[in-house]
Design a protein around this motif. Structure first.
Motif, short mmCIF file in Angstrom:
data_model
loop_
_atom_site.label_atom_id
_atom_site.label_comp_id
_atom_site.label_asym_id
_atom_site.label_seq_id
_atom_site.Cartn_x
_atom_site.Cartn_y
_atom_site.Cartn_z
N ALA A 1 57.78 70.47 57.74
CA ALA A 1 58.18 71.20 58.95
C ALA A 1 57.67 72.47 59.04
O ALA A 1 57.32 73.30 60.11
CB ALA A 1 59.73 71.16 59.21
N ARG A 2 57.44 73.09 57.73
CA ARG A 2 56.83 74.71 57.63
C ARG A 2 55.49 74.69 58.06
O ARG A 2 54.78 75.67 58.06
CB ARG A 2 57.07 75.20 56.21
N ARG A 3 54.75 73.59 58.02
CA ARG A 3 53.47 73.69 58.24
C ARG A 3 53.27 74.21 59.75
O ARG A 3 53.78 73.81 60.74
CB ARG A 3 52.80 72.37 58.31
N ARG B 1 57.68 68.43 64.65
CA ARG B 1 58.54 69.27 64.20
C ARG B 1 60.09 69.03 64.49
O ARG B 1 60.83 68.86 63.48
CB ARG B 1 58.20 71.00 64.31
N THR B 2 60.43 68.94 65.47
CA THR B 2 61.56 68.56 66.22
C THR B 2 61.95 67.22 65.57
O THR B 2 62.98 66.90 65.16
CB THR B 2 61.74 68.32 67.60
N SER B 3 61.08 66.19 65.28
CA SER B 3 61.54 65.00 64.49
C SER B 3 61.61 65.21 63.29
O SER B 3 62.92 64.52 62.64
CB SER B 3 60.14 64.18 64.88
N TYR B 4 61.01 65.88 62.43
CA TYR B 4 61.38 66.23 61.18
C TYR B 4 62.65 67.10 60.90
O TYR B 4 63.48 66.76 59.78
CB TYR B 4 60.34 67.04 60.38
N LEU B 5 62.92 68.00 61.86
CA LEU B 5 64.38 68.70 61.71
C LEU B 5 65.45 67.68 62.15
O LEU B 5 66.65 68.01 61.56
CB LEU B 5 64.15 69.85 62.82
#
Length: 457
Positions: free
Chosen positions: A260-262, A270-274
């Motif tokens: 997500a930091r990428r 990013r929302t999915s990973y969060l």
């Protein structure tokens, strides 16, 4: 410090030695006194025999014959008339004999009388027998025996008693040695076992050689060792399982956080990973909560607040709360509670119990199956059961189903979402509130958990 075998041997030896000493002294005195009595009776019998001869044929020849006959024996005879004059004697009369002859006689019975029986401090033991030959010749027959000969006899008896005593002590020491070894060998084995237990070696075996108190003690130590060994294995498995359960969500959190930091990710990725990070955080938080609750129950700091609740309405509330989840999975959830009994329990904790059991039924049952919440009042108890038609539990897993971190699915598939702590916590929560829980299950047929509260409600 004396060893227990030596102490036990000394106790046994002292007890038996005291008993044997008293017994031997009593026997020694009794045998000696019996032997003295035999000698006195023998003297009196010889005197009676001489009396019979004198009464049958009284003459000078008879008197001489009696004296001559006794001169060749270990006894002496003195015959007197009624006035005390000496008519015949087998040996020369010495001062000690004269002292006895001068004694004033009481009424002497025909069967004879013992006039001196003390053999320890007198040179003679003596008896007297009266004779009466046709009322013409009357007198007494005195019989003497030197106590030196009696003392020699007693000395022989003492030698025999001394030999018997030494022999008895010898065999007693041998018997006590082997007896103390036989009695202390199990205790030494138990001591070695407890030493190993104190060193952390719980895989000990205590041989049980008897069914007495020592056998019961050995059985208790063996049971303790088995329990400690089981707890050690359970602790190791617990730590390994906790490490696994903690490592998995932490790995997910770290991995997806790094992704997500990428900076080249779009907003949706990013929302999915969060979301995944959030779910794993909740999972980790739930695990820590369960571990915290379990720790509080182990330390007896877990508090409950009991109150009287109406069972039917309470179960109806739970039924309504979980029914949508069952309907979503196309399963039926029935409630059977014919009597609205009152029961004392902690509503929040008992709801936690019911939700955990119903969640298991939901996870491990297929579509178009029925799960039933059944409450019934029996004589002396209230039984509450959760009955499903799920996959069931293998027979070898049923005894361990309430163990901590025990999971029937050894693969720990993440789609079940459990940690293996739920049923352990359920069991403790039930017992804290004064109930018991049991399980019956058949593979591919279903499972039934039953909670029983004893007493009149």
């Amino acid at each position: 410090m004396l060893k227990i075998s030596l102490k036990l041997g000394l106790y046994i030896f002292s007890s038996i030695f005291l008993l044997e000493t008293v017994s031997m002294l009593y026997l020694h005195n009794h045998v000696i006194q019996s032997r003295i009595n035999q000698e006195l009776e023998s003297l009196k019998s010889r005197g009676n025999s001489h009396r019979d001869v004198l009464e049958l044929s009284y003459s000078e020849g008879t008197l001489k014959h009696i004296g001559l006959m006794e001169s060749h024996t270990d006894t002496d005879v003195v015959i007197t008339n009624s006035t005390g004059d000496i008519l015949q004697s087998s040996e020369n009369i010495n001062a000690e004999m004269k002292t006895i002859l001068r004694k004033t006689l009481p009424q002497v019975p025909r069967k004879g009388l013992i006039i001196q029986s003390s053999w320890k401090d007198q040179p003679y033991i003596a008896t007297v027998t009266p004779y009466n030959s046709d009322n013409e010749y009357e007198g007494y027959v005195y019989m003497f025996k030197n106590t030196g000969e009696v003392e020699e006899l007693i000395a022989q008896l003492n030698k025999h008693f001394l030999f018997a005593t030494v022999l008895l002590l010898f065999f007693m020491l041998i018997i006590i040695y082997f007896l103390s070894k036989a009695l202390t060998r199990p205790l030494i084995g138990m001591k070695e076992a407890t030493t190993k237990l104190s060193e952390g070696n719980f895989s000990v075996t205590v041989p049980i050689r008897s069914h007495d108190e020592l056998g019961e003690l050995a059985q208790s130590i063996q049971s303790l060792a088995n329990e400690l060994n089981y707890l050690k294995k359970e602790r190791n498995e617990f730590l390994a399982s906790i490490s696994h359960e903690l490592r998995t969500p932490l790995t997910y959190i770290k991995g997806y956080a790094d992704i997500a930091r990428r900076k080249d990710l779009d907003v949706s990725e990013r929302t999915s990973y969060l979301e995944i990070i959030h779910d794993e955080s909740q999972r980790l938080n739930k695990l820590l909560d369960e571990l915290f609750n379990m720790a509080k129950m182990d330390m007896n700091t877990f508090t409950i607040s009991k109150e009287t609740v109406r069972l039917a309405s309470f179960l109806e509330t739970i039924h309504e709360k979980v029914l949508p989840a069952f309907q979503y999975k196309k399963m039926q959830l029935h409630l059977e509670c014919k009597e609205d009994s009152s029961i004392d329990l902690d509503p929040a904790r008992f709801e936690q119990i019911m939700l955990n059991l119903l969640d298991n039924a939901l996870k491990y049952s297929n579509e178009n199956t029925v799960t039933t919440i059944k409450a019934e009042r029996l004589p002396g108890s209230i039984n509450i059961s959760i009955i499903d038609q799920g996959v069931g539990i293998p027979d070898e897993d049923v005894p361990h189903i309430f163990d901590r971190l025990y999971r029937v699915e050894k693969s720990r598939a993440r789609n079940t979402g459990g940690f293996g702590l739920g049923l352990s916590i359920v069991k403790q929560l039930v017992e804290i509130q004064g109930g018991t829980i049991s399980v019956r299950s058949k593979l591919n047929q279903g499972t039934c958990f039953t909670i029983i509260f004893k007493g009149d409600h």
